[in-house]
Motif scaffolding. Structure first.
Motif, PDB file in Angstrom:
ATOM      1  N   VAL A  48       0.822  -1.207   0.000  1.00 17.66           N
ATOM      2  CA  VAL A  48       0.000   0.000   0.000  1.00 17.66           C
ATOM      3  C   VAL A  48       0.857   1.258   0.000  1.00 17.66           C
ATOM      4  O   VAL A  48       0.652   2.153  -0.818  1.00 17.66           O
ATOM      5  N   TRP A  49       1.845   1.340   0.877  1.00 12.94           N
ATOM      6  CA  TRP A  49       2.594   2.585   1.085  1.00 12.94           C
ATOM      7  C   TRP A  49       3.874   2.296   1.855  1.00 12.94           C
ATOM      8  O   TRP A  49       3.931   1.343   2.628  1.00 12.94           O
ATOM      9  N   ARG A  50       4.888   3.148   1.624  1.00 12.76           N
ATOM     10  CA  ARG A  50       6.089   3.109   2.462  1.00 12.76           C
ATOM     11  C   ARG A  50       6.593   4.517   2.679  1.00 12.76           C
ATOM     12  O   ARG A  50       6.411   5.410   1.844  1.00 12.76           O
ATOM     13  N   LEU A  51       7.221   4.720   3.800  1.00 13.27           N
ATOM     14  CA  LEU A  51       7.796   6.014   4.147  1.00 13.27           C
ATOM     15  C   LEU A  51       9.025   6.265   3.296  1.00 13.27           C
ATOM     16  O   LEU A  51       9.866   5.374   3.139  1.00 13.27           O
ATOM     17  N   VAL A  52       9.116   7.461   2.733  1.00  5.96           N
ATOM     18  CA  VAL A  52      10.330   7.899   2.043  1.00  5.96           C
ATOM     19  C   VAL A  52      10.661   9.299   2.525  1.00  5.96           C
ATOM     20  O   VAL A  52       9.777  10.081   2.874  1.00  5.96           O
ATOM     21  N   GLU A  53      11.931   9.583   2.540  1.00 10.08           N
ATOM     22  CA  GLU A  53      12.399  10.915   2.905  1.00 10.08           C
ATOM     23  C   GLU A  53      12.110  11.872   1.759  1.00 10.08           C
ATOM     24  O   GLU A  53      12.221  11.500   0.588  1.00 10.08           O
ATOM     25  N   PRO A  64      15.035   9.207  13.123  1.00 17.12           N
ATOM     26  CA  PRO A  64      14.242   9.613  14.284  1.00 17.12           C
ATOM     27  C   PRO A  64      14.508   8.790  15.543  1.00 17.12           C
ATOM     28  O   PRO A  64      14.129   9.200  16.630  1.00 17.12           O
ATOM     29  N   ALA A  65      15.156   7.650  15.405  1.00 20.93           N
ATOM     30  CA  ALA A  65      15.423   6.789  16.558  1.00 20.93           C
ATOM     31  C   ALA A  65      16.895   6.823  16.966  1.00 20.93           C
ATOM     32  O   ALA A  65      17.335   6.017  17.772  1.00 20.93           O
ATOM     33  N   GLY A  66      17.663   7.741  16.405  1.00 17.06           N
ATOM     34  CA  GLY A  66      19.083   7.850  16.719  1.00 17.06           C
ATOM     35  C   GLY A  66      19.905   7.914  15.450  1.00 17.06           C
ATOM     36  O   GLY A  66      19.494   7.395  14.415  1.00 17.06           O
ATOM     37  N   GLU A  67      21.053   8.523  15.515  1.00 19.53           N
ATOM     38  CA  GLU A  67      21.907   8.737  14.340  1.00 19.53           C
ATOM     39  C   GLU A  67      22.356   7.448  13.685  1.00 19.53           C
ATOM     40  O   GLU A  67      22.598   7.413  12.497  1.00 19.53           O
ATOM     41  N   ASP A  68      22.458   6.374  14.458  1.00 20.47           N
ATOM     42  CA  ASP A  68      22.930   5.110  13.902  1.00 20.47           C
ATOM     43  C   ASP A  68      21.798   4.099  13.668  1.00 20.47           C
ATOM     44  O   ASP A  68      22.048   2.931  13.422  1.00 20.47           O
ATOM     45  N   VAL A  69      20.546   4.565  13.711  1.00 18.39           N
ATOM     46  CA  VAL A  69      19.390   3.681  13.557  1.00 18.39           C
ATOM     47  C   VAL A  69      18.604   4.055  12.302  1.00 18.39           C
ATOM     48  O   VAL A  69      18.202   5.210  12.138  1.00 18.39           O
ATOM     49  N   VAL A  70      18.414   3.084  11.411  1.00 18.73           N
ATOM     50  CA  VAL A  70      17.577   3.307  10.231  1.00 18.73           C
ATOM     51  C   VAL A  70      16.199   2.714  10.504  1.00 18.73           C
ATOM     52  O   VAL A  70      16.056   1.742  11.258  1.00 18.73           O
ATOM     53  N   VAL A  71      15.189   3.339   9.893  1.00 17.46           N
ATOM     54  CA  VAL A  71      13.810   2.883  10.083  1.00 17.46           C
ATOM     55  C   VAL A  71      13.198   2.497   8.746  1.00 17.46           C
ATOM     56  O   VAL A  71      13.537   3.050   7.703  1.00 17.46           O
ATOM     57  N   ASN A  72      12.303   1.536   8.804  1.00 14.77           N
ATOM     58  CA  ASN A  72      11.520   1.126   7.647  1.00 14.77           C
ATOM     59  C   ASN A  72      10.076   1.077   8.109  1.00 14.77           C
ATOM     60  O   ASN A  72       9.758   0.343   9.044  1.00 14.77           O
ATOM     61  N   LEU A  73       9.233   1.877   7.485  1.00 13.47           N
ATOM     62  CA  LEU A  73       7.827   1.981   7.864  1.00 13.47           C
ATOM     63  C   LEU A  73       6.994   1.796   6.611  1.00 13.47           C
ATOM     64  O   LEU A  73       7.216   2.490   5.611  1.00 13.47           O
ATOM     65  N   SER A  74       6.063   0.844   6.640  1.00 12.49           N
ATOM     66  CA  SER A  74       5.228   0.601   5.470  1.00 12.49           C
ATOM     67  C   SER A  74       3.851   0.110   5.895  1.00 12.49           C
ATOM     68  O   SER A  74       3.624  -0.227   7.057  1.00 12.49           O
ATOM     69  N   VAL A  75       2.943   0.082   4.914  1.00 10.10           N
ATOM     70  CA  VAL A  75       1.567  -0.377   5.139  1.00 10.10           C
ATOM     71  C   VAL A  75       1.243  -1.405   4.062  1.00 10.10           C
ATOM     72  O   VAL A  75       1.568  -1.218   2.889  1.00 10.10           O
ATOM     73  N   TRP A  76       0.560  -2.469   4.464  1.00  9.72           N
ATOM     74  CA  TRP A  76       0.227  -3.593   3.595  1.00  9.72           C
ATOM     75  C   TRP A  76      -1.241  -3.934   3.746  1.00  9.72           C
ATOM     76  O   TRP A  76      -1.844  -3.678   4.795  1.00  9.72           O
ATOM     77  N   HIS A 119      -5.118   5.353   6.093  1.00 12.23           N
ATOM     78  CA  HIS A 119      -4.302   6.033   7.108  1.00 12.23           C
ATOM     79  C   HIS A 119      -2.828   5.787   6.838  1.00 12.23           C
ATOM     80  O   HIS A 119      -2.423   4.664   6.534  1.00 12.23           O
ATOM     81  N   ARG A 120      -2.020   6.817   6.916  1.00 12.68           N
ATOM     82  CA  ARG A 120      -0.573   6.701   6.774  1.00 12.68           C
ATOM     83  C   ARG A 120       0.056   7.006   8.118  1.00 12.68           C
ATOM     84  O   ARG A 120       0.035   8.154   8.570  1.00 12.68           O
ATOM     85  N   PRO A 121       0.608   6.017   8.786  1.00 15.17           N
ATOM     86  CA  PRO A 121       1.185   6.256  10.108  1.00 15.17           C
ATOM     87  C   PRO A 121       2.408   7.160  10.039  1.00 15.17           C
ATOM     88  O   PRO A 121       3.172   7.106   9.079  1.00 15.17           O
ATOM     89  N   THR A 122       2.577   7.963  11.059  1.00 18.42           N
ATOM     90  CA  THR A 122       3.763   8.804  11.169  1.00 18.42           C
ATOM     91  C   THR A 122       4.870   8.013  11.849  1.00 18.42           C
ATOM     92  O   THR A 122       4.613   6.984  12.491  1.00 18.42           O
ATOM     93  N   PRO A 168      -0.900  14.009  11.666  1.00 15.74           N
ATOM     94  CA  PRO A 168      -1.059  14.098  10.212  1.00 15.74           C
ATOM     95  C   PRO A 168      -0.250  13.011   9.520  1.00 15.74           C
ATOM     96  O   PRO A 168       0.767  12.557  10.027  1.00 15.74           O
ATOM     97  N   ALA A 169      -0.693  12.616   8.345  1.00 12.02           N
ATOM     98  CA  ALA A 169      -0.066  11.524   7.612  1.00 12.02           C
ATOM     99  C   ALA A 169       1.329  11.878   7.125  1.00 12.02           C
ATOM    100  O   ALA A 169       1.628  13.027   6.823  1.00 12.02           O
ATOM    101  N   ALA A 170       2.176  10.840   7.034  1.00 12.68           N
ATOM    102  CA  ALA A 170       3.510  10.999   6.474  1.00 12.68           C
ATOM    103  C   ALA A 170       3.408  10.980   4.949  1.00 12.68           C
ATOM    104  O   ALA A 170       2.393  10.604   4.387  1.00 12.68           O
TER     105      ALA A 170
END
Length: 188
Positions: A48-53, A64-76, A119-122, A168-170
């Motif tokens: 459905v969707w994925r977070l992109v910068e 957002p979780a620290g300088e050495d932490v990467v995040v992957n956020l998506s909706v299916w 809905h697009r989670p933040t 608000p949605a990402a």
């Protein structure tokens, strides 16, 4: 009133702590896999969707979780769609090699939860769900593949324990599907 089969979608967040700076040559194999894996996700059944910068093809620059932490956020569309992509596609190669690039997890690093379709989670919402899972264990509000809950269980849980209003949605890589989600939003 009965909700449609796709009235709820499955959101997922996973976080990974880098072993090396992102521009370190030891990270190059991971970086080279990003575009093909993201393209596969974008075209996967049930995606459905994925977070992109902003201005980028992925979210690896967001920290957002620290300088050495990467995040992957998506909706299916479903748990099965996310499972199939994660464990039955080219994404599995990245998972097999993750110890080359990321620290071993000491606590939960993946969280799943149901959201109303559209809905697009933040990132803030997603990190809160991960914190909830870490603090309280699996529940219909925050769970894992191994301890999955249904959308109906999540809706019932929400009615029993209302949560704060969503942010608000990402930014989305796909348009929000049309349709009546007002009734569904009241359930989550």
């Amino acid at each position: 009133m009965t909700a449609s089969a796709h009235a709820a979608h499955l959101a997922q967040l996973n976080v990974a702590t880098l072993l090396h700076p992102f521009d370190d040559p030891r990270m190059a194999p991971f970086v080279e896999m990003l575009d093909p894996v993201n393209a596969a996700a974008d075209s996967a059944p049930g995606f459905v969707w994925r977070l992109v910068e902003e201005g980028a093809a992925d979210a690896t620059g967001l920290r957002p979780a620290g300088e050495d932490v990467v995040v992957n956020l998506s909706v299916w569309q479903s748990r099965e769609a996310l499972w199939d992509f994660s464990y039955r596609s080219g994404h599995l190669e990245v998972m097999r090699r993750r110890r080359e690039w990321f620290e071993r997890h000491v606590q939960a690093h993946l969280v799943l939860w149901w959201v109303p379709a559209g809905h697009r989670p933040t990132v803030t919402e997603a990190l809160e769900r991960l914190a909830d899972l870490r603090a309280h264990g699996s529940s219909p509000r925050a769970f894992t593949f191994a301890s999955a809950h249904t959308a109906a269980e999540a809706a019932e849980h929400h009615r029993a324990v209302p949560s704060a209003q969503p942010e608000p949605a990402a930014r989305s890589t796909r348009p929000v599907p049309s349709g009546d989600t007002a009734v569904v939003r009241d359930l989550f």
